[in-house]
Design a protein around this motif. Structure first.
Motif, PDB file in Angstrom:
ATOM      1  N   PRO A  17       0.840  -1.201   0.000  1.00  0.00           N
ATOM      2  CA  PRO A  17       0.000   0.000   0.000  1.00  0.00           C
ATOM      3  C   PRO A  17       0.876   1.251   0.000  1.00  0.00           C
ATOM      4  O   PRO A  17       1.959   1.254   0.590  1.00  0.00           O
ATOM      5  N   SER A  40       2.689   2.492  -2.275  1.00  0.00           N
ATOM      6  CA  SER A  40       3.966   2.482  -2.995  1.00  0.00           C
ATOM      7  C   SER A  40       3.878   3.283  -4.292  1.00  0.00           C
ATOM      8  O   SER A  40       4.906   3.702  -4.825  1.00  0.00           O
ATOM      9  N   LYS A  91       1.235   2.502  -6.952  1.00  0.00           N
ATOM     10  CA  LYS A  91       0.666   1.726  -8.069  1.00  0.00           C
ATOM     11  C   LYS A  91      -0.408   2.529  -8.797  1.00  0.00           C
ATOM     12  O   LYS A  91      -0.366   2.693 -10.018  1.00  0.00           O
ATOM     13  N   THR A  92      -1.377   3.020  -8.020  1.00  0.00           N
ATOM     14  CA  THR A  92      -2.466   3.785  -8.633  1.00  0.00           C
ATOM     15  C   THR A  92      -1.907   5.047  -9.284  1.00  0.00           C
ATOM     16  O   THR A  92      -2.351   5.452 -10.360  1.00  0.00           O
ATOM     17  N   THR A 145      -7.032   2.640  -3.074  1.00  0.00           N
ATOM     18  CA  THR A 145      -7.739   1.691  -3.930  1.00  0.00           C
ATOM     19  C   THR A 145      -8.563   0.699  -3.110  1.00  0.00           C
ATOM     20  O   THR A 145      -8.038   0.039  -2.239  1.00  0.00           O
ATOM     21  N   THR A 168       9.252   4.234  -7.490  1.00  0.00           N
ATOM     22  CA  THR A 168       8.578   5.539  -7.566  1.00  0.00           C
ATOM     23  C   THR A 168       9.366   6.594  -6.779  1.00  0.00           C
ATOM     24  O   THR A 168      10.413   6.308  -6.220  1.00  0.00           O
ATOM     25  N   HIS A 169       8.817   7.785  -6.743  1.00  0.00           N
ATOM     26  CA  HIS A 169       9.410   8.922  -6.020  1.00  0.00           C
ATOM     27  C   HIS A 169      10.800   9.260  -6.555  1.00  0.00           C
ATOM     28  O   HIS A 169      11.694   9.573  -5.786  1.00  0.00           O
ATOM     29  N   ARG A 170      10.945   9.225  -7.854  1.00  0.00           N
ATOM     30  CA  ARG A 170      12.192   9.642  -8.474  1.00  0.00           C
ATOM     31  C   ARG A 170      12.463  11.115  -8.192  1.00  0.00           C
ATOM     32  O   ARG A 170      13.607  11.557  -8.177  1.00  0.00           O
ATOM     33  N   ASP A 171      11.372  11.881  -7.940  1.00  0.00           N
ATOM     34  CA  ASP A 171      11.534  13.309  -7.633  1.00  0.00           C
ATOM     35  C   ASP A 171      12.268  13.545  -6.313  1.00  0.00           C
ATOM     36  O   ASP A 171      12.847  14.609  -6.106  1.00  0.00           O
ATOM     37  N   ALA A 197       8.528   8.853 -11.663  1.00  0.00           N
ATOM     38  CA  ALA A 197       7.883   9.824 -10.773  1.00  0.00           C
ATOM     39  C   ALA A 197       6.523  10.142 -11.378  1.00  0.00           C
ATOM     40  O   ALA A 197       6.391  11.071 -12.167  1.00  0.00           O
ATOM     41  N   PRO A 198       5.506   9.329 -11.043  1.00  0.00           N
ATOM     42  CA  PRO A 198       4.179   9.581 -11.613  1.00  0.00           C
ATOM     43  C   PRO A 198       3.699  10.994 -11.290  1.00  0.00           C
ATOM     44  O   PRO A 198       3.065  11.637 -12.114  1.00  0.00           O
TER      45      PRO A 198
END
Ligand SMILES: Nc1nc2c(ncn2[C@@H]2O[C@H](COP(=O)(O)OP(=O)(O)O)[C@@H](O)[C@H]2O)c(=O)[nH]1
Ligand SMILES: [Mg+2]
Length: 324
Positions: free
Chosen positions: A81, A83, A85-86, A138, A240-243, A272-273
């Protein structure tokens, strides 16, 4: 037609004497069958569906139906949760709908409403400030069946069309898969082409939490191996969280080593979505690479008809591909 209007047979005054002159029409009794039809529907009801398809998330059976008519790339998306995904799915949708996804164009989606639902959070800005949470947590209406999102893309360079089926699953499913190996809901992974394991980049950057995350990836990969029974789909580790920073080489090496213990390899893709710092790293960073990695096959391309110099007496035609 420049005739005298008085002689026109369609004039009301002229029509009456015509009926009066006619003999049978007035005297005939009305047909009872005609009378009973009064008030009945004039047209037949069409047999097809009268409304548009719902465009909400697909059930696994609808995905199977679609797979019967065209090749659909099924992507399994796992991860704890929160991480991201959505966020990856919402970002993919927002990018492609703004023609910002490098290398790809939008062709179709049968589940636009479902994409809208997950992307809505990112649009609701209050007083010019981005929302605290870009995505909603989600939850599925059916706890046993995954809901899939569908998107068809066209490649810019080769015009290749790919249909993607992407499930948006609650992170608790992954947690339960690792913890209690509850795998019944993951039947669909057996048909998956690619599995994304989504990891929170901040947890990997944190020295104390890092080892925990990495060994859980190993456990998850182990569970997946048993679940799919040998033929493992392509694994993509989505960080994720490349920013908040690039994943260090040490982290990538540790992740790869953990998978190597189970004879597995994976492609690591930092994304980084959404971004807290759009100047450094733009929102949607890496999503194009993620799609590229998910749509290219791990198998080398077979050259359809390799050129070769003819040799006298060689039965090239008959033995084509015999050695493969
Ligand atoms: N700044 C930033 N926020 C992110 C990133 N990825 C996810 N988030 C945020 O992290 C939160 C949890 O993400 P979500 O996709 O809902 O997690 P899920 O439970 O795996 O589906 C959301 O508020 C996202 O906006 C990222 O790369 N950068
Ligand atoms: Mg989610």
């Amino acid at each position: 037609m420049e005739r005298d209007p008085v002689t026109c047979e369609h004039r009301i005054g002229n029509a009456a004497p015509a009926i009066a002159n006619g003999s049978a029409s007035e005297a005939e009794p009305p047909n009872p069958a005609d009378l009973s039809a009064i008030g009945a529907p004039v047209l037949q009801r069409p047999t097809g569906t009268s409304s548009f398809p719902s465009s909400r998330a697909f059930g696994p059976d609808s995905v199977s139906k679609m797979m019967a008519s065209r090749y659909v790339t099924v992507i399994g998306i796992l991860g704890d949760p929160e991480s991201g995904k959505t966020a990856c799915l919402a970002s993919l949708y927002l990018m492609i709908s703004n023609a910002e996804l490098a290398g790809w164009k939008f062709a179709d989606s049968k589940t636009l409403m479902a994409f809208e639902d997950i992307a809505r959070g990112a649009r609701e800005w209050n007083a010019g400030n981005p929302p605290e949470q870009m995505t909603v947590h989600t939850e599925l209406s059916d706890d046993r069946r995954p809901g899939f999102l569908h998107m068809r893309l066209v490649g810019d360079s080769d015009g290749r069309r790919v249909d993607l089926a992407l499930p948006d699953l609650p992170g608790e499913w992954t947690t339960e898969l690792v913890g209690t190996s509850r795998a019944d809901r993951f039947e669909f992974l057996k048909a998956a082409d690619v599995i994304w394991v989504v990891l929170d980049g901040r947890a990997l950057a944190n020295k104390e939490r890092r080892q925990g995350v990495i060994s859980r990836v190993g456990q998850l990969a182990g569970r997946l191996g048993t679940l799919v029974g040998g033929k493992m789909p392509k694994l993509v580790l989505v960080i994720t969280h490349r920013d908040s920073g690039e994943p260090s080489a040490a982290v990538t090496t540790l992740l790869e080593a953990e998978l190597a213990k189970r004879d597995l390899t994976a492609t690591v893709i930092p994304v980084a979505p959404f971004s807290d710092d759009d100047k450094q790293v733009k929102s949607g960073f890496g999503i194009d690479e993620l799609i590229e990695a998910s749509t290219t096959s791990i198998l080398p391309r077979v050259e359809f008809w390799p050129p070769s110099d003819p040799v006298e007496g060689m039965r090239s035609y008959v033995s084509y591909r015999r050695d493969r």
